[in-house]
Write an enzyme that holds these catalytic residues in place. Structure first.
Site, short mmCIF file in Angstrom:
data_model
loop_
_atom_site.label_atom_id
_atom_site.label_comp_id
_atom_site.label_asym_id
_atom_site.label_seq_id
_atom_site.Cartn_x
_atom_site.Cartn_y
_atom_site.Cartn_z
N HIS A 1 124.95 10.71 112.20
CA HIS A 1 125.10 9.60 111.25
C HIS A 1 124.96 10.23 109.88
O HIS A 1 123.88 10.77 109.56
CB HIS A 1 124.01 8.55 111.46
CG HIS A 1 124.02 7.97 112.84
ND1 HIS A 1 124.65 6.79 113.14
CD2 HIS A 1 123.51 8.44 114.00
CE1 HIS A 1 124.51 6.54 114.43
NE2 HIS A 1 123.82 7.53 114.98
N GLU B 1 120.31 4.44 124.89
CA GLU B 1 119.33 5.22 124.10
C GLU B 1 117.96 4.64 124.44
O GLU B 1 117.11 5.31 125.00
CB GLU B 1 119.64 5.09 122.60
CG GLU B 1 118.65 5.83 121.70
CD GLU B 1 118.93 5.64 120.21
OE1 GLU B 1 119.71 4.73 119.84
OE2 GLU B 1 118.35 6.41 119.40
N ASP C 1 122.06 13.61 115.56
CA ASP C 1 121.82 12.19 115.29
C ASP C 1 121.52 11.93 113.80
O ASP C 1 122.42 11.57 113.06
CB ASP C 1 120.70 11.65 116.19
CG ASP C 1 120.81 10.15 116.46
OD1 ASP C 1 121.83 9.54 116.09
OD2 ASP C 1 119.87 9.59 117.08
N ASP C 2 120.27 12.09 113.39
CA ASP C 2 119.85 11.85 112.00
C ASP C 2 118.96 13.02 111.58
O ASP C 2 117.73 12.88 111.48
CB ASP C 2 119.08 10.53 111.91
CG ASP C 2 119.93 9.36 112.35
OD1 ASP C 2 120.79 8.92 111.57
OD2 ASP C 2 119.74 8.90 113.50
#
Ligand code: ADE
Ligand code: ZN
Length: 341
Positions: free
Chosen positions: A23, A204, A282-283
């Site tokens: 992201h 998730e 992901d982040d």
């Protein structure tokens, strides 16, 4: 194939790989959040970088999302979106990422009055520069926020259509439990009719049923996360047979308490069961590591070997939405990397 820990770490570092689950708003480092806040006159409820960073202690997905959306509030102008993505690409280049597919959350920005074109043009220009200046092939995937309504997702897709050639697919992210994939059946059908690729976060924190409906109702080409599939043997079989890729994010799962310890992560079980598993960040600004850090820590914790490294990198390249000719070239480079190991 045997390799010392040191040579395995070097192989992981240098092998060509794709990042399929990042992201871009989750790559905003605290330093850049503060720099953009100052540039744009946005006030933050934290005194400084250290105070913000010390708030990065999450108990679940929602506790992270609250901070993640607050961090994104400093993004106002095209240059902000460009700078954020460019900072990511420089780190990705250092990790030998040859292909990156970036998620972005337009609703987080349009809700604050930032025009769709500002978001997409800034990110797109960074993708183009990543290609010409860093040799990274990069594309954008527009994500719908699943805690909002499907009508809002449909409006978002419509609002993005003037920039249809600037993104390659749609995804589904944000708070999972209580917002099953089938809530978005119509907007995903519209996206598919437009020729867009389709992916969705599923499994998730949410149950295996969400993975089934992402596959059978949304007809996704990849599952983002998918680690809860392990609780459903029939689903594991379906994923192994279809080879629908899973974009797994080990450090994210650790930081959001999906697994108590990295040693308990089920990535190796899923690989051994024949699933097309990939590793992603992901982040990364929030979860303590970019792509190679995810590989290195996972390899140590799960005692993975050089064959696993080659499999995971090959999976990531094959599972990408890049052109076949590019994939074939990267796979040859991957072979060469391991032939000389
Ligand atoms: N948005 C950013 N990171 C996310 C994650 N890990 N799950 C769902 N939505 C997200
Ligand atoms: Zn994600």
């Amino acid at each position: 194939m045997t390799a010392t820990a040191q040579s395995l770490a070097a192989l992981i570092q240098t092998m060509p790989k794709a990042e399929l689950h990042i992201h871009i708003e989750g790559s905003l480092e605290p330093e850049l959040i503060f720099a953009l806040a100052q540039r744009n006159g946005v006030s933050l409820p934290y005194a400084d970088v250290a105070a913000l960073r010390s708030a990065y202690a999450f108990t679940n997905l929602q506790s992270f999302l609250d901070l993640y959306y607050a961090g994104a509030s400093v993004l106002l102008h095209e240059a902000d979106f460009y700078d954020m993505a460019w900072a990511y690409f420089e780190r990705a280049a250092a990790d030998h990422v040859v292909r990156a597919e970036l998620f972005f959350d337009p609703q987080t920005h349009t809700a604050r009055g930032v025009p769709m074109g500002v978001v997409i043009e800034g990110l797109y220009r960074a993708c183009q520069d990543a290609h010409t200046q860093l040799g990274i092939s990069a594309d954008l995937i527009l994500c719908f926020l699943r805690h909002l309504s499907e009508d809002e997702a449909i409006e978002t897709l419509q609002a993005a259509l003037p920039w249809r050639d600037r993104f390659i697919g749609v995804g589904l992210d944000s708070s999972e439990v209580g917002h099953p994939p089938e809530k978005f059946a119509r907007v995903f059908a519209q996206a598919r009719a437009l020729g867009l690729h389709v992916v969705a976060h599923a499994g998730e924190e949410g149950p295996p049923a969400y993975i089934w409906s992402a596959l059978d109702v949304l007809h996704v080409e990849r599952i983002d996360h998918g680690v809860q599939a392990i609780h459903d043997p029939a689903l594991m079989q379906r994923l192994a047979q279809s080879r629908v890729p899973l974009t797994v994010c080990p450090l994210s799962n650790l930081k959001l308490c999906v697994f108590g310890r990295l040693e308990d992560h089920n990535l190796k079980h899923m690989l051994d069961a024949g699933l097309c598993v990939t590793i992603n960040s992901d982040d990364p600004a929030y979860f303590g590591g970019y792509l190679n850090e995810n590989y290195q820590q996972t390899f140590q914790a799960l005692k993975l070997n050089a064959a696993d490294a080659k499999t995971l990198a090959a999976n990531s390249l094959q599972a990408s939405f890049a052109k076949d000719a590019d994939k074939a070239r990267w796979l040859r480079e991957l072979d060469a990397c391991f032939a000389s190991a």
